[in-house]
Design an enzyme around this catalytic site. Structure first.
Site, PDB file in Angstrom:
ATOM      1  CE  LYS A 171      -4.280   1.746  -0.415  1.00  0.00           C
ATOM      2  NZ  LYS A 171      -4.778   1.420  -1.247  1.00  0.00           N
ATOM      3  CB  SER A 180      -7.749   1.709  -3.536  1.00  0.00           C
ATOM      4  OG  SER A 180      -7.506   1.873  -2.078  1.00  0.00           O
TER       5      SER A 180
END
Length: 621
Positions: free
Chosen positions: A205, A407
């Protein structure tokens, strides 16, 4: 005897001001009345201009700027920007597709000319829609010619759809490959004393990495190389098939461009011709003469043509004669809370469109077209729940992923019956980050300090001018991990996977559509038309259905006054000033503005920490 005393000076000034204001107000309303009267009379006596297309006409496809799902901003903002000469060049994908579809059925259109000179780039996802649309058009037997000067890989992909590619004598074709480069701010922040407080889930991430590092992390490098390699191979395969040039040749040219250029004595146009990248070198006068010979000349000695913007009437044309409708809702841009204009996904504005589709009895199925790298996790969940409510009300929901649906963009897709992606869609990035910078050291360097008392440990704990305590750090870390677990749970539920299986392919890692399909993250690979057809099938519409876009529009009177306002600004000589950022290179400026906007969303504009689900992985062009 009557008094001759006049009112004092203040009273006289006020009365004079009031009479002047009244006169000005009456003049303004009179001008508005005359303008409205002139508009009405013009419509009565002149009528609307009718587009007349003669036989042997060439349809010119000349996309400007970026190819997008929908225009950014409100209609009012676009009108004002256009009047001020500050219009953002954009071309809607649906207009290009509709132009080709209508031209295929119009006997007056005998050929298509693609002009790439004003195109900035083509996202890796929409390439598939264009590929299919041109394939359908070529089945009519009508020819397609592409022409341009400089052709980067985005422009060249569009040109490769043509039967012939003509390049200007001074033109160039260049493949750069796909890259992912960002600015990293850690060293700069250290110099000014900014403390970075970052909370994230998953090794991959990397959305907020620029604020905590001065270079790319190894996990981010590994993941980026993997998905970019997949995108590049898909691009090479498509171009090779369209042009009949071996993939190995394209790879060799891209990898050793200077050697190929030396062989052509430094002439890029000749290099492209010698290696089969283009078919002819022509000047603009030669182009016009050849197109007139193949089609028909006009009255000015040019070739008979019509631009696709004038040719396309309305949105996507009626696809079939039925009465049932599939509604398409576009969700493009960063996902944020509240009411947002087109080009940004707002929790309220996008939810309103979903409810609008739910209330419309003529719409029997909905396709949500997602083109977003994510944003606010809270806003994403609001939108997802609206999709679930629509689905539970009996209307099938299908998500069609565009260039990017990662996402938060992937989060909202979990509200659908089916998820479709291009092979080249950038998706996944299942993870959450939280970010709250503090500036106590920055302020102390100029002699400013923060002190005080509070009734609890949390009182004033989130102020950006105070150092973050260990207790608050633990609190935020707990919140972010809880959001990540929620994300994993949603994916596991909707994809019928175990949470552990989802975690293996999550941790913020980005995948192409093909790679996501192999890992069970999407249901089907296909373009927007495929997703629409699937939604119609689930709704039981058969082959008889229509397609409509669900979107807010200005009413006629609003559009009229918006145009008046734009013209008034121009008449007043208003011009936007140049800011400091204009001096930066465009890549640096755009990247900084994007990062700052994401930073704003991470702090929710009021210092309140927010969970952000964003991949910062725009589609390469």
């Amino acid at each position: 005897m009557a008094s001759s005393r006049q009112p004092n000076i203040l009273v006289r000034l006020w009365l004079g001001f009031w009479r002047g204001l009244t006169a000005f107000r009456m003049a303004v309303f009179n001008i508005l009345f005359l303008l409205v009267l002139a508009l009405v009379l013009g419509m009565v006596f002149r009528g609307g201009d009718q587009l007349i297309i003669e036989d042997d006409t060439t349809l010119v496809l000349s996309p400007r700027g970026m190819i997008v799902e929908e225009y950014r901003g409100t209609p009012l903002e676009r009108m004002i920007n256009e009047a001020l000469g500050q219009e953002v060049p954009e071309t809607r994908l649906r207009d290009l597709l509709a132009g080709l579809e209508q031209a295929a059925d119009d006997d007056r259109i005998t050929q298509v000319l693609i002009n790439t000179d004003e195109l900035w780039g083509v996202g890796t996802g929409v390439m598939q829609d264009l590929d299919q649309a041109f394939a359908d058009f070529r089945e009519t037997g009508k020819s397609v010619i592409a022409y341009g000067g400089f052709m980067g890989q985005g422009q060249y992909f569009l040109a490769s759809q043509a039967d012939e590619i003509w390049l200007d004598h001074e033109g160039m074709v260049m493949f750069e490959g796909f890259g992912r480069y960002r600015n990293y701010y850690r060293e700069g922040l250290d110099r000014i004393g900014v403390e970075v407080n970052l909370f994230k889930t998953g090794d991959y991430k990397s959305a907020m990495e620029p604020w905590e590092r001065s270079d790319m992390s190894e996990p981010d490098r590994e993941a980026s190389e993997y998905f970019l390699g997949g995108l590049w191979q898909d691009y090479l395969d498509a171009v090779a098939m369209n042009r009949g040039v071996p993939v190995d040749v394209l790879v060799d040219i891209a990898g050793d461009y200077s050697r190929y250029l030396e062989r052509a004595d430094g002439n890029p146009a000749r290099m492209a011709l010698d290696n089969g990248l283009v078919d002819r070198l022509v000047s603009r006068p030669e182009l016009r003469a050849e197109m007139a010979q193949r089609g028909a000349p006009d009255d000015n000695g040019d070739f008979r043509r019509v631009g696709f913007r004038q040719f396309v009437s309305g949105d996507m044309p009626v696809r079939r004669p039925g009465t049932g409708q599939v509604g398409v809702i576009v969700a493009e841009g960063m996902i944020v809370e509240g009411d947002q204009p087109a080009g940004t996904i707002g929790s309220e504005s996008t939810s309103r469109l979903i409810r609008q589709a739910a209330r419309d009895d003529s719409i029997e199925a909905v396709v949500l077209r997602v083109n977003s790298g994510g944003g606010s996790a809270f806003a994403s969940e609001i939108i997802r729940r609206e999709l679930v409510a629509l689905r539970d009300a009996g209307k099938p929901v299908v998500v069609s992923m565009g260039n990017v649906a990662a996402s938060g963009g992937y989060w909202i897709a979990m509200g659908a019956n089916e998820v479709w992606a291009y092979p080249t869609t950038i998706t996944g990035s299942i993870g959450v980050v939280g970010f709250l910078p503090t500036f106590e050291e920055t302020l102390s360097r100029i002699g400013i300090h923060t002190d005080g008392v509070g009734t609890t440990p949390l009182a004033g704990a989130l102020r950006p001018d105070r150092a973050m305590s260990d207790e608050v750090r633990q609190l935020l870390d707990t919140m972010i991990n809880a959001s990540y677990r929620e994300f994993l749970g949603l994916v596991a539920e909707h994809r019928e996977m175990d949470v552990g299986e989802v975690h293996e392919v999550a941790q913020g890692r980005v995948w192409t559509g093909t790679q996501a399909m192999e890992r069970g993250l999407v249901d089907h690979l296909g373009n927007l038309s495929d997703a629409i057809a699937s939604a119609a099938r689930i709704a039981g519409l058969g082959e008889d259905y229509r397609v409509t876009y669900v979107e807010p529009e200005l009413k006629p009177w609003q559009a009229f006054f918006a145009g008046m306002g734009a013209r008034a600004l121009v008449a007043a000589g208003f011009e936007p000033g140049n800011g400091l950022l204009d001096a930066l290179p465009i890549e640096t400026r755009d990247g900084l503005m994007r990062d700052l906007r994401l930073l704003t969303e991470a702090t929710r504009r009021n210092g309140r920490p927010g969970a952000v689900a964003h991949c910062l992985c725009d589609s390469p062009m």
